[in-house]
Motif scaffolding. Sequence first.
Motif, short mmCIF file in Angstrom:
data_model
loop_
_atom_site.label_atom_id
_atom_site.label_comp_id
_atom_site.label_asym_id
_atom_site.label_seq_id
_atom_site.Cartn_x
_atom_site.Cartn_y
_atom_site.Cartn_z
N LEU A 156 5.70 7.62 -3.12
CA LEU A 156 5.40 6.19 -3.21
C LEU A 156 6.63 5.29 -3.06
O LEU A 156 6.50 4.14 -2.64
CB LEU A 156 4.73 5.89 -4.57
N THR A 157 7.81 5.79 -3.40
CA THR A 157 9.01 4.94 -3.38
C THR A 157 9.38 4.53 -1.96
O THR A 157 9.45 5.36 -1.06
CB THR A 157 10.20 5.66 -4.04
N LYS A 158 9.61 3.23 -1.79
CA LYS A 158 10.00 2.68 -0.49
C LYS A 158 11.53 2.59 -0.40
O LYS A 158 12.24 2.81 -1.36
CB LYS A 158 9.39 1.28 -0.31
N SER A 159 12.00 2.24 0.78
CA SER A 159 13.44 2.17 1.00
C SER A 159 14.10 1.09 0.14
O SER A 159 15.29 1.19 -0.18
CB SER A 159 13.74 1.91 2.48
N HIS A 160 13.34 0.07 -0.28
CA HIS A 160 13.91 -0.98 -1.12
C HIS A 160 13.88 -0.63 -2.61
O HIS A 160 14.31 -1.42 -3.45
CB HIS A 160 13.21 -2.32 -0.89
N GLY A 161 13.36 0.55 -2.95
CA GLY A 161 13.37 1.00 -4.33
C GLY A 161 12.08 0.79 -5.09
O GLY A 161 11.90 1.32 -6.18
N GLY A 162 11.17 -0.01 -4.52
CA GLY A 162 9.89 -0.24 -5.17
C GLY A 162 8.84 0.76 -4.71
O GLY A 162 9.10 1.65 -3.92
N GLY A 163 7.62 0.59 -5.23
CA GLY A 163 6.51 1.45 -4.83
C GLY A 163 5.96 2.29 -5.95
O GLY A 163 4.77 2.58 -6.00
N ALA A 164 6.85 2.69 -6.89
CA ALA A 164 6.41 3.55 -8.00
C ALA A 164 6.71 2.89 -9.35
O ALA A 164 6.68 3.56 -10.37
CB ALA A 164 7.09 4.91 -7.92
N LEU A 165 6.97 1.59 -9.33
CA LEU A 165 7.31 0.88 -10.56
C LEU A 165 6.06 0.27 -11.19
O LEU A 165 5.00 0.20 -10.56
CB LEU A 165 8.31 -0.24 -10.24
N THR A 166 6.19 -0.19 -12.42
CA THR A 166 5.08 -0.91 -13.04
C THR A 166 4.85 -2.20 -12.25
O THR A 166 5.73 -2.66 -11.51
CB THR A 166 5.40 -1.27 -14.50
#
Length: 209
Positions: free
Chosen positions: A54-64
């Motif tokens: 889920l994690t994207k190159s910008h660091g998001g995707g798997a966060l709350t």
Amino acid sequence: MADGYVTFDEFVDVESSLLALNVALAQLPSNPLFWKSVILNTHSALQGACVCLLTKSHGGGALTEKNEKQNLAYLNQKSDITVAEAQNQQPPKSLPYPPTMLQNLPGLLRRLPPPLTINIPKTSEEYEKSEDALAKDLFRLHEFRTGFSHFPALSWSIELAGLPRIVEKSLIQTQSIAESSQYTRVNRFRDMQVSSLILDATKALSMLR
């Protein structure tokens, strides 16, 4: 390992969880207390695989959800500052880099792209009404892991009969995620021993039935 350090990242974390899982499974025939380690490492491997996909190159995707918004706001502030400077305006106040807060396992499983998506029950009431056997088993895995991670001052028992099934289904899901073609970053699982570790764990589980 170099210069006295061992390095982990989200992909290595999954592999290390599976290594620890196999060590624990080897101990189970002589000591059932290793079920705790089995549950914790099975959960860790599955959650870690979700994070990797889920994690994207910008660091998001798997966060709350809240942390996702904070992360995007931090990343977008650079363009806002550039626009303000170009228009000779006062740039907005600089935002601090937000602390990383990962979504829990049920939330991550709901976010996975089809056909990997699993709608884990959110409550015990939903669990009782659900007819999705896999979702119910993963709900139990998360429930057991939470109990061990935040151990209250009480005694509780786990029925052993269903544990091999729950762990095996979790491992199958972990492997499906690891082998997915839907990564937006490089899938480093292809260069790891994840599949063979899951196969070893599955063989060990078959001996427990």
